[in-house]
Design a protein around this motif. Sequence first.
Motif, short mmCIF file in Angstrom:
data_model
loop_
_atom_site.label_atom_id
_atom_site.label_comp_id
_atom_site.label_asym_id
_atom_site.label_seq_id
_atom_site.Cartn_x
_atom_site.Cartn_y
_atom_site.Cartn_z
N TYR A 32 0.82 -1.29 -0.19
CA TYR A 32 -0.04 0.07 -0.07
C TYR A 32 0.93 1.30 -0.03
N MET A 33 2.06 1.08 0.41
CA MET A 33 3.13 2.16 0.59
C MET A 33 3.49 2.48 -1.07
N VAL A 34 3.76 1.56 -1.72
CA VAL A 34 4.07 1.59 -3.12
C VAL A 34 3.03 2.17 -3.65
N SER A 40 7.13 2.46 -8.58
CA SER A 40 8.53 1.94 -8.67
C SER A 40 9.54 3.09 -7.96
N ALA A 41 9.32 4.29 -8.28
CA ALA A 41 9.89 5.59 -7.77
C ALA A 41 10.17 4.92 -6.20
N VAL A 200 3.10 -4.42 -14.05
CA VAL A 200 4.52 -4.61 -14.10
C VAL A 200 5.18 -2.93 -14.25
N ASN A 201 4.30 -2.47 -15.12
CA ASN A 201 4.51 -0.86 -15.61
C ASN A 201 4.60 -0.03 -14.40
N PHE A 202 3.79 -0.37 -13.34
CA PHE A 202 3.57 0.38 -12.31
C PHE A 202 4.73 -0.05 -11.17
N LEU A 203 5.01 -1.33 -11.15
CA LEU A 203 6.18 -1.54 -10.26
C LEU A 203 7.50 -1.46 -10.82
#
Length: 446
Positions: A32-34, A40-41, A200-203
């Motif tokens: 949830y913090m991600v 990914s930043a 995957v893009n998000f992470l």
Amino acid sequence: MEKRGSFASRFGVIAAMAGSAVGVGNIWKFPYMVGDNGGSAFIITYLLISLLITAPVLIAEMSLGRMGGQNVLGTFRTLAPKQKAWQGVGWLGLITAFVILSFYSVIAGWSLAFIKDSVIGSFAGKDVAQITADFNGFIASGWQPVAWAIFFLVLTCLIAGSGLQKGIERSSKLLMPLLAVLLIVLVVRSFFLSGFGESVNFLVKPDFSKITPNVMVAALGQSFFSLSVGMGTMLTYGSYVSKKESIVDVVTNVLIADVIIALLAGFAIFPAVFTFDINPTSGPDLVFLTLPSLFAQISGGQIMSILFFVLLFFAAITSAFSLLEVVVAYVTEELKLKRRAAVLVSFVGLAILATLCAMSQMPESALRLGSRNLFDTFDLVSSNVMLPLGGLLIVLFWAWKLPKKRVEEEITNNGTCSTKIFGVLYFLLRYIVPVALVIMFISLNS
Ligand code: PFF
């Protein structure tokens, strides 16, 4: 007095320490913090901070425990015999263990309740709103979360009470590999969801504009919590580690396990989130409210839900062992009780505090400190005040109070391992880490 225990094998040490590190923090908080902090930043910031700041603190903490060969209080007394003030760090550690374990048992209790709900299929056909209403009813009942938290504490104490090797080491050696297998099964299932590509893009694809000072501070706090650093857990476990073991190698393994499990938890959860076009920033609700409703809508979802909450429970109980051990080591060594009696005494104290924490979440509860209920206060104060403060004091003791030769001998096993990395480690712990921790402490609390 009882003979002091020690871990029997290298794998046992790594399983127990990784068991402490991998917990609710990895499976619930990290995703949830991600989600809240730009994907990914946040992950990249988190990785750098874990490597350059938290892992060195973990090495320092573990080595202090091995030097002292005792519980937190005894260790500071032995290493700084004439300066009683340092024992304050030991007291801080003991109190922090109590505080964290009391709210931690409440969350772990929810995971047990959710295993039961998944097994009997009570999420089937429900959306987030219905699951939220059920959850609010569960919390408002008061007795249900209390009962589950106490049940969790009973399980923890029964296993830990049967001994360091027979209880903690043996069960961590079993539960940690099982946890990894469960997680991989979940990631494989998520791979077949349509939202996998987007997650995957998000992470993976970083958006560096998202890295603000606040994100860095959040990453540092999470990294401390996730690696169980800053309160004497790793010090206590370190006191059971053989003098032949390379501390740097053990910590490297623990760090890798902790990071990989947290990332895999992201890959297990986010594909479902993106498949149903849910905003990934739903915060703490992500795992307990959003996820069950998503699982309820996919094929094989009931099994996924069971596996997920069993996984969360395994992660929680191996962390709870380490928190309990801080208290149990203190009670056996300082108050001279037998292990089982020490566990019983700790259980009574923890059960009372966990009950108060769970009840404080009931609507209209008077168990508040200022504007927050006890549960939220404990969560906030431990991560934002106690862990960074404890970490800072541990590092100052290691790098400024103890002679360099003493710490060098401990880290390098008298010059037989980790000799090259020692110089870098010493520099980081003497200069960089204290400054980073002071900055974090000020910005978290201002
Ligand atoms: N590291 C655990 C987690 O990530 O859930 C939490 C924790 C365990 C914090 C033990 C501190 C500790 F001493």
